[in-house]
Scaffold this active site. Structure first.
Site, PDB file in Angstrom:
ATOM      1  N   THR A  33       0.822  -1.205   0.000  1.00 60.48           N
ATOM      2  CA  THR A  33       0.000   0.000   0.000  1.00 60.48           C
ATOM      3  C   THR A  33       0.857   1.257   0.000  1.00 60.48           C
ATOM      4  OG1 THR A  33      -1.834  -1.130   1.035  1.00 60.48           O
ATOM      5  CG2 THR A  33      -1.751   1.226   1.381  1.00 60.48           C
ATOM      6  N   TYR A  46      -8.266   1.270  -4.283  1.00 62.06           N
ATOM      7  CA  TYR A  46      -6.864   1.548  -4.620  1.00 62.06           C
ATOM      8  C   TYR A  46      -6.162   0.251  -4.993  1.00 62.06           C
ATOM      9  CZ  TYR A  46      -4.741  -0.426  -0.387  1.00 62.06           C
ATOM     10  OH  TYR A  46      -4.295  -1.279   0.578  1.00 62.06           O
ATOM     11  N   SER A  79       1.238  -7.341  -0.755  1.00 61.23           N
ATOM     12  CA  SER A  79       1.958  -8.425  -0.076  1.00 61.23           C
ATOM     13  C   SER A  79       1.086  -9.650   0.158  1.00 61.23           C
ATOM     14  CB  SER A  79       2.618  -7.947   1.215  1.00 61.23           C
ATOM     15  OG  SER A  79       1.687  -7.746   2.227  1.00 61.23           O
ATOM     16  N   THR A 112       1.646  -4.499   4.183  1.00 66.62           N
ATOM     17  CA  THR A 112       1.532  -4.836   5.607  1.00 66.62           C
ATOM     18  C   THR A 112       0.950  -6.232   5.851  1.00 66.62           C
ATOM     19  OG1 THR A 112      -0.633  -3.787   5.735  1.00 66.62           O
ATOM     20  CG2 THR A 112       1.285  -2.425   6.313  1.00 66.62           C
ATOM     21  N   ASP A 113       0.250  -6.792   4.843  1.00 68.96           N
ATOM     22  CA  ASP A 113      -0.456  -8.068   5.080  1.00 68.96           C
ATOM     23  C   ASP A 113       0.479  -9.197   5.511  1.00 68.96           C
ATOM     24  OD1 ASP A 113      -2.696  -6.717   4.316  1.00 68.96           O
ATOM     25  OD2 ASP A 113      -3.033  -7.806   2.447  1.00 68.96           O
ATOM     26  N   LYS A 185       0.875  -8.118  12.681  1.00 65.04           N
ATOM     27  CA  LYS A 185      -0.143  -7.140  12.274  1.00 65.04           C
ATOM     28  C   LYS A 185      -1.362  -7.379  13.150  1.00 65.04           C
ATOM     29  CE  LYS A 185      -2.518  -5.101   8.348  1.00 65.04           C
ATOM     30  NZ  LYS A 185      -2.772  -5.065   6.891  1.00 65.04           N
ATOM     31  N   GLU A 306      -2.266 -30.331  27.783  1.00 68.86           N
ATOM     32  CA  GLU A 306      -3.411 -31.217  27.530  1.00 68.86           C
ATOM     33  C   GLU A 306      -3.080 -32.266  26.472  1.00 68.86           C
ATOM     34  OE1 GLU A 306      -7.581 -29.607  27.553  1.00 68.86           O
ATOM     35  OE2 GLU A 306      -6.487 -27.717  27.451  1.00 68.86           O
TER      36      GLU A 306
HETATM   37  N1  ASP Z   1      -2.803  -5.537   0.834  1.00 71.97           N
HETATM   38  C1  ASP Z   1      -1.784  -4.555   1.097  1.00 71.97           C
HETATM   39  C2  ASP Z   1      -0.451  -5.263   1.081  1.00 71.97           C
HETATM   40  O1  ASP Z   1      -0.170  -6.013   1.982  1.00 71.97           O
HETATM   41  C3  ASP Z   1      -2.045  -3.894   2.404  1.00 71.97           C
HETATM   42  C4  ASP Z   1      -0.992  -2.944   2.889  1.00 71.97           C
HETATM   43  O2  ASP Z   1       0.100  -2.830   2.383  1.00 71.97           O
HETATM   44  O3  ASP Z   1      -1.278  -2.253   3.888  1.00 71.97           O
HETATM   45  O4  ASP Z   1       0.292  -5.075   0.163  1.00 71.97           O
END
Ligand code: ASP
Length: 349
Positions: A33, A46, A79, A112-113, A185, A306
């Site tokens: 992103t 986007y 990602s 971020t994914d 995350k 367990e």
């Molecule tokens: N889907 C995006 C990615 O992981 C989300 C992000 O970057 O925040 O590339």
């Protein structure tokens, strides 16, 4: 006497020039992103991984005063499309950059994914102790108050800091500095999207300053046995997540597809319902290595609580999330199939 003064003066000039030299930081762009572009000022429709690296760098005023910047595009994907092949390419390039003394620190821009997965993979496979810092953004570059430029500025600041050496691979996000092993995350949409649920951040970066509070004592660093130089493929490990009344379909299907290992993202302290205990027993009988992880976001999975691991033939993920346990198992299986050694890896790295 005159000659001596001349020599001293030239030495002083050389020293002054040298002292002014900025640290060299190489930015490796992979997409996400932070390189995302949309038609409106919000996040609607986007597309991640659209802008080239030069656009990311030019959006950060003052970055050239922090470090001598250079950049390379490794990939340009959201990602969610990160692959083991890209990880291997990144790892090779990072080790090459440090080996050839091309930079003093590296920043990786990344979606971020799966950022936490890439950070942990590189923590285990990078062979140098110079700073490698991942960052990204939650808002695309075209959105109001895009968080990418500030995160990139902070990441470069951390990578350029002499105090960052020997701290392994890190993630910088929303002014926090996290170690690549502990970070997760924790929000799908908030700008403050990362936390280390078990250990907290290593430090903070703000106003161009880097402050560390603690050291990560786990050994996910340049000395792991996971030198993957020369490998272009890794063992195939899958994650099967359990839930109330989960059938054994996922584990059976993974085994039938020929995986080398499975991390079961179990319930609570890595517990499995009866159908999945049977599925794991079948999987192990067929030579598949099985690690017990948990779907819970913090805490650890303990041996012989367990579940009788000796009887079942499993070992535990300790405090790693299931997605990170998968990475350690992939790398562990490049070395051994011995369960005791694999368990030691999980308690060490
Ligand atoms: N889907 C995006 C990615 O992981 C989300 C992000 O970057 O925040 O590339």
């Amino acid at each position: 006497m005159k000659k001596l003064l001349c020599v001293i003066c030239s030495l002083m000039i050389c020293f002054a020039v040298y002292a002014q030299q900025l640290p060299r930081v190489k930015i490796l762009a992979t997409g996400g992103t932070i390189a995302g572009k949309g038609a409106s000022a919000d996040r609607a429709a986007y597309k991640a991984g659209s802008l080239p690296i030069r656009d990311l760098i030019s959006a950060v005023p003052g970055i050239e005063k922090v470090a001598e910047i250079s950049g390379e595009q490794i990939s340009n994907v959201g990602s969610q499309d990160m692959t083991v092949d890209i990880w291997i390419k990144l790892n090779k390039r990072i080790n090459e950059i440090f080996k050839n003394n091309e930079a003093d620190g590296i920043v990786i821009t990344h979606g971020t994914d799966t950022q936490e997965e890439t950070a942990y993979f590189l923590s285990l496979t990078c062979r140098y102790d110079l700073p490698v810092v991942l960052t990204g953004s939650m808002r695309p570059a075209t959105a109001i108050s895009a968080d990418g430029p500030k995160n990139l500025y902070d990441a470069v600041t951390v990578a350029a800091s002499p105090n960052s050496k020997g701290r392994g691979v890190m993630v910088v996000f929303s002014e926090n500095i996290f170690d690549g092993r502990g970070v997760e995350k924790i929000s799908t949409t908030h700008v403050d999207a990362f936390k280390s649920p078990n250990s907290g951040p290593l430090g903070q970066v703000y106003d161009g300053k880097v402050v560390y509070y603690m050291h990560d004592l786990r050994k996910a660093n340049k000395n792991t046995p996971f030198d993957i130089t020369g490998l272009d493929k890794l063992p195939n490990v899958a994650v099967a997540e359990l839930y109330a009344d989960a059938p054994s379909t996922a584990i059976d299907a993974y085994v039938a597809s020929g995986v080398d290992g499975i991390v079961v993202s179990g319930l609570g302290n890595g517990n499995l319902n009866k159908a999945n205990v049977e599925a794991v027993t079948r999987a192990i009988a067929k030579g598949v290595t099985v690690c017990r992880g948990s779907r819970v976001v913090s805490g650890r999975v303990t041996l012989f609580d367990e579940t009788d691991d000796a009887k079942l033939g499993t070992f535990v993920a300790d405090d790693l999330s299931s997605q990170k346990a998968r990475i350690l198992l992939m790398l562990g299986l490049t070395q051994t199939k011995d369960k005791k050694t694999l368990q030691d890896y999980f308690f060490t790295y």
